[in-house]
Design an enzyme around this catalytic site. Sequence first.
Site, PDB file in Angstrom:
ATOM      1  N   GLY A 132       0.829  -1.197   0.000  1.00 57.92           N
ATOM      2  CA  GLY A 132       0.000   0.000   0.000  1.00 57.92           C
ATOM      3  C   GLY A 132       0.862   1.244   0.000  1.00 57.92           C
ATOM      4  O   GLY A 132       1.112   1.831   1.061  1.00 57.92           O
ATOM      5  N   SER A 134       1.182   3.731  -3.307  1.00 52.14           N
ATOM      6  CA  SER A 134       0.653   4.804  -4.157  1.00 52.14           C
ATOM      7  C   SER A 134      -0.740   5.244  -3.726  1.00 52.14           C
ATOM      8  O   SER A 134      -1.521   4.463  -3.196  1.00 52.14           O
ATOM      9  CB  SER A 134       0.611   4.339  -5.610  1.00 52.14           C
ATOM     10  OG  SER A 134       1.900   4.081  -6.103  1.00 52.14           O
ATOM     11  N   GLU A 250      12.443  -4.544  -4.897  1.00 54.14           N
ATOM     12  CA  GLU A 250      11.426  -4.604  -5.946  1.00 54.14           C
ATOM     13  C   GLU A 250      11.993  -4.258  -7.313  1.00 54.14           C
ATOM     14  O   GLU A 250      11.543  -4.783  -8.331  1.00 54.14           O
ATOM     15  CB  GLU A 250      10.277  -3.644  -5.602  1.00 54.14           C
ATOM     16  CG  GLU A 250       9.149  -3.677  -6.614  1.00 54.14           C
ATOM     17  CD  GLU A 250       7.978  -2.790  -6.223  1.00 54.14           C
ATOM     18  OE1 GLU A 250       7.075  -2.648  -7.043  1.00 54.14           O
ATOM     19  OE2 GLU A 250       7.984  -2.253  -5.102  1.00 54.14           O
TER      20      GLU A 250
END
Length: 384
Positions: A132, A134, A250
């Site tokens: 969570g 953006s 990521e």
Amino acid sequence: MSLLGSLSPASIPAEDEALRTEVRDFLAQELAALPAHVRARSWNGVDAGFSRRLGQRGWLGLGLPAAYGGAARSAFTRYVLVEELLNAGAPVALHWVADRQSGPLLLKYGTETQKQRYLPRICRGQAFFCIGMSEPQAGSDLAAVRTRADRTPTGWVLNGQKIWTTNAHHCDYMIALVRTSGTVQDRHKGLSQVIVDLRRPGITVRPITDLSGSSHFCEVFFDNVALDPDALVGDEGQGWEQVTAELAFERSGPERLYSSIVLFDEWLRFVRTPAGHTPAAIRLAGRLVTQLAPLRAMSIAVTAKLVRGDSPAVEAALVKDLGTGFEQDVPRWIADDLFSRQTPVPVELLRTLDTVALVAPSFSLRGGTRDILRGMIARGLGLR
């Protein structure tokens, strides 16, 4: 040049490479019945049973300590596994975030209670996490998030909205970047991360249908959601440090190179046949391979820095920017080749091209937009 020079060539150690054959054999059996256009959706493939079978083999949480259910292997071991999963087009969506980011994040910053509660379940493929970060008003400018978690006598209360939250409708938990103090004008100050059980009252998850007909992106709304006192990850106000480290995981791995690889392989299979073999196709194959090889070498070099305990956020941004550019070039160039031909093209190859072409625009959005990444790279090179 200082940034590029920081990426020293590295090789995957032999003990990690040894896993590759076993993974390939496993995937050959698991995915034998799936056509290429289905496997091309690897990132968005939802299969809880497959994720749990990975967990049963000890292939989730590879880098986590044995005390929490992990295999205590290096980041190189996971690199080999992920490379094979994506090359085969395995359905990785459910366990992806928990294995790549949430688990390492909780290992580094979480309380002992949090580690004991979540990490063994992540390793078994029984706890799926989403990210969570953006928000509609913030986009890739994460320092501008407005969602708030305020302290109460019994814990926290959460209000706000997240968007582009991949697979939130399939996940059990979210680790959300929120404001626990201050205002948007404070930027990085006052940001924290909290663990949100997505089954709590006051949470609404709405999938967003994209061009391809998929609904993996979601918007998530929080309306006075009560969180437990131990929902906070790490120290209050530590959120920016945490997401910076998290995004290095990521942005740096093989997942930033192989989103189009099932299409590439299907096209190569056609090019190797008499009907598909043309001089132009051979030149294109060489062009693609000569781009992929150095990108892979850069990705492995970033993994080596992670193994050494570094936090190569800028180098990871470089790999992500260049890698997603390559991923978007693959369907475009293959389309140019196929539609310039006067002879029939296999239907399954065209279906796979259609699948990848429709999702390719998202490659340069997920994990940070191109503009944000290039700003980071410019600062790393001392250009701004």
